[in-house]
Design an enzyme around this catalytic site. Structure first.
Site, mmCIF file in Angstrom:
data_model
loop_
_atom_site.group_PDB
_atom_site.id
_atom_site.type_symbol
_atom_site.label_atom_id
_atom_site.label_comp_id
_atom_site.label_asym_id
_atom_site.label_seq_id
_atom_site.Cartn_x
_atom_site.Cartn_y
_atom_site.Cartn_z
ATOM 1 N N GLY A 94 48.615 72.015 72.759
ATOM 2 C CA GLY A 94 48.000 72.472 71.517
ATOM 3 C C GLY A 94 47.723 71.285 70.614
ATOM 4 O O GLY A 94 47.425 70.181 71.083
ATOM 5 N N LYS A 128 60.954 77.177 55.277
ATOM 6 C CA LYS A 128 60.059 77.646 56.335
ATOM 7 C C LYS A 128 59.786 79.118 56.096
ATOM 8 O O LYS A 128 60.652 79.835 55.574
ATOM 9 C CB LYS A 128 60.726 77.473 57.707
ATOM 10 C CG LYS A 128 59.745 77.371 58.843
ATOM 11 C CD LYS A 128 59.159 75.975 58.954
ATOM 12 C CE LYS A 128 58.154 75.866 60.063
ATOM 13 N NZ LYS A 128 57.789 74.459 60.297
ATOM 14 N N GLY A 158 50.512 68.416 71.494
ATOM 15 C CA GLY A 158 50.499 67.935 72.880
ATOM 16 C C GLY A 158 49.173 67.320 73.282
ATOM 17 O O GLY A 158 49.145 66.286 73.966
ATOM 18 N N GLY A 182 52.991 71.809 76.720
ATOM 19 C CA GLY A 182 52.282 72.268 75.514
ATOM 20 C C GLY A 182 51.042 71.415 75.324
ATOM 21 O O GLY A 182 51.139 70.187 75.290
HETATM 22 P P1 NAD Z 1 49.908 74.960 69.064
HETATM 23 O O1 NAD Z 1 49.990 76.422 68.851
HETATM 24 O O2 NAD Z 1 48.676 74.225 68.681
HETATM 25 O O3 NAD Z 1 50.160 74.625 70.637
HETATM 26 C C1 NAD Z 1 51.270 75.094 71.325
HETATM 27 C C2 NAD Z 1 51.071 74.812 72.811
HETATM 28 O O4 NAD Z 1 52.253 75.198 73.512
HETATM 29 C C3 NAD Z 1 49.938 75.607 73.449
HETATM 30 O O5 NAD Z 1 49.315 74.829 74.452
HETATM 31 C C4 NAD Z 1 50.662 76.797 74.065
HETATM 32 O O6 NAD Z 1 49.945 77.384 75.158
HETATM 33 C C5 NAD Z 1 51.929 76.121 74.541
HETATM 34 N N1 NAD Z 1 53.050 77.033 74.722
HETATM 35 C C6 NAD Z 1 53.429 78.057 73.927
HETATM 36 N N2 NAD Z 1 54.512 78.664 74.455
HETATM 37 C C7 NAD Z 1 54.822 77.992 75.589
HETATM 38 C C8 NAD Z 1 55.811 78.132 76.571
HETATM 39 N N3 NAD Z 1 56.725 79.105 76.485
HETATM 40 N N4 NAD Z 1 55.825 77.255 77.598
HETATM 41 C C9 NAD Z 1 54.899 76.281 77.681
HETATM 42 N N5 NAD Z 1 53.928 76.102 76.791
HETATM 43 C C10 NAD Z 1 53.881 76.953 75.766
HETATM 44 O O7 NAD Z 1 51.204 74.362 68.372
HETATM 45 P P2 NAD Z 1 51.443 72.873 67.876
HETATM 46 O O8 NAD Z 1 51.027 72.771 66.461
HETATM 47 O O9 NAD Z 1 50.901 71.922 68.882
HETATM 48 O O10 NAD Z 1 53.039 72.837 67.872
HETATM 49 C C11 NAD Z 1 53.773 72.624 69.072
HETATM 50 C C12 NAD Z 1 55.223 72.362 68.713
HETATM 51 O O11 NAD Z 1 55.293 71.231 67.854
HETATM 52 C C13 NAD Z 1 55.928 73.502 67.965
HETATM 53 O O12 NAD Z 1 57.283 73.520 68.372
HETATM 54 C C14 NAD Z 1 55.844 73.083 66.510
HETATM 55 O O13 NAD Z 1 56.883 73.629 65.719
HETATM 56 C C15 NAD Z 1 56.012 71.576 66.665
HETATM 57 N N6 NAD Z 1 55.467 70.837 65.523
HETATM 58 C C16 NAD Z 1 54.162 70.933 65.200
HETATM 59 C C17 NAD Z 1 53.688 70.211 64.117
HETATM 60 C C18 NAD Z 1 52.228 70.241 63.758
HETATM 61 O O14 NAD Z 1 51.850 69.485 62.842
HETATM 62 N N7 NAD Z 1 51.385 70.980 64.431
HETATM 63 C C19 NAD Z 1 54.571 69.438 63.338
HETATM 64 C C20 NAD Z 1 55.913 69.363 63.719
HETATM 65 C C21 NAD Z 1 56.355 70.080 64.820
#
Ligand code: NAD
Length: 415
Positions: free
Chosen positions: A219, A106, A222, A217
């Protein structure tokens, strides 16, 4: 939160407990207590507004017993080395659980992207790649994470190719399809969470179309997951983002909520919904809870208030060790991150394979292969939990992964 443990401490607690339950060779566990290599460096940058800043950056190579180092790059102002180390071990385990012949890595940059111009960002990313001294698809393949979308990965690929003087799409993951990325990559993690959620609900006799769910979440992960739940008829009654939460007893209209977020940048003030805090969203009266934001959100102080029967971890590390115990005592099933959110890592594996072979897959092939692999990861983790007499699918998944790592390390002559 009552515990002062970092997310990496929590990951190591899980490693050691899974190692104990699975009777893993202590030498293998000793290797996994810390990353193989940490590249910590500082990037000086003259910004467009005339100011000057030095950015702290990292690339952690956690373990390469199973294959080349692989995975994401996170950019956020609060980034810590502990967080990157935790994500490095999660990736090591996740690749094993998903049956991907890759090691865990990472990277990240401590930066607030909102304060940078596009040109500042591009300079920062290109400098990050130069500092990695990248050695290609058989050594270390960086991908995306929070703060690094397709544009950032395109700059990374271009910088890599400028340095080496040769095109090599397999050297960087999470690129757009036009530069050799995989179809289905952006939706893969949300789709994977949904497929695993469906399988776990079936095992529990929980009917998703009659259930209520909360998603923290909204993003990439979610919002995709919420859309898929909405399409099945599940009532998604509570959703939150970094600005707070919203609630609608009858179920939120997720397509309309996505439009609202597109226009306003947040779920807040969604017409017709009541306002909730992020904690209230986690503690809502639902059957299914999906934390899909950041780590450590379910902890010793709020775990006893969780009403959901099933928690599916979209985020990495959302449940602390103490909380995990409380949830288990309360008979709440937790599907761990290393299984539930492995869809993105799995499609990254397809992406690298496509880049190496120069043969590109259609979306059906990507999604069907993802479905088969992620359901196998869930079933094997669930069955390992039963085999080793633990209620925890998290320990089942880690034991399953550690058995593979132990074998690979022994065959390599490391232990
Ligand atoms: P993203 O940046 O697209 O979305 C993150 C979301 O979480 C946003 O809506 C943001 O406003 C919200 N958020 C941030 N901090 C917050 C808090 N303190 N309380 C509540 N909401 C909060 O990110 P993503 O790609 O959707 O990733 C979300 C999670 O999933 C992360 O932990 C990431 O490591 C994990 N993840 C993502 C992927 C991927 O392919 N995108 C793969 C594996 C794991």
């Amino acid at each position: 939160m009552s515990s002062s443990k970092t997310v990496f401490d929590v990951a190591i607690d899980t490693l050691n407990e899974a190692g104990r339950l699975g009777k893993i060779n202590p030498r293998a566990l000793q290797i996994l207590q810390a990353p193989k290599r940490i590249n910590a460096f500082r990037i000086p940058l003259k910004l467009d507004n005339g100011s000057f800043e030095v950015f702290q950056a990292y690339r952690v190579h956690y373990c390469d017993a199973m294959g080349p180092f692989r995975d994401g790059t996170r950019i956020r102002p609060e980034l810590t080395l502990e967080e990157i180390k935790a994500l490095g071990i999660f990736m090591t385990i996740k690749h094993c659980v998903a049956d991907i012949p890759a090691g865990g890595a990472k990277g990240g940059i401590q930066a607030d992207l909102r304060t940078l111009t596009e040109r500042d960002k591009e300079c920062l990313i290109r400098a990050f790649v130069r500092n990695l001294e990248p050695k290609g698809p058989w050594v270390d393949v960086p991908g995306a994470d929070i703060g690094t979308g397709e544009q950032v990965m395109s700059w990374m690929l271009d910088e890599y190719e400028q340095i080496t003087g040769a095109h090599c799409p397999a050297a960087i993951n999470d690129k757009p399809a036009i530069l050799g990325g995989s179809l289905g990559g952006e939706a893969a993690t949300g789709l994977g969470v949904f497929l695993v959620l469906q399988a776990a609900a079936r095992d529990m006799g929980l009917e998703i179309n009659n259930a209520a769910a909360a998603v923290q979440g909204f993003g990439q992960v979610g919002s995709e997951l919420a859309s898929l739940l909405y399409e099945t008829g599940c009532r998604v009654i509570a959703v939150s983002d970094v600005y707070g939460g919203i609630f609608e007893e009858k179920g939120l209209n997720i397509p309309a909520l996505k439009d609202h977020v597109q226009k306003t940048g947040s779920v807040a003030d969604f017409p017709g919904a009541t306002t909730l805090s992020n904690d209230q969203v986690l503690e809502a009266e639902v059957d299914i809870l999906i934390p899909a934001a950041v780590h450590d959100v379910i902890h010793a102080d709020n775990a006893a208030n969780i009403k959901a029967r099933l928690i599916v971890e979209g985020a990495n590390g959302p449940v602390t060790t103490e909380a995990d115990r409380i949830l288990m005592d309360n008979q709440i099933i937790v599907i761990p991150d290393v299984v539930a959110n492995s869809g993105g890592a799995t499609v990254c594996h397809f992406e690298r394979s496509q880049g190496l072979s120069d043969e590109y897959w259609d979306l059906d092939r990507v999604n069907n292969t993802l479905r088969k692999r992620i359901l196998a990861a869930y079933t094997q983790s669930r069955d390992r939990a039963r085999e080793f007499n633990t209620q925890s699918i998290r320990f089942g998944a880690w034991i399953h992964a550690l058995k593979k790592l132990e074998r690979a390390m022994a065959l390599r002559g490391w232990i």
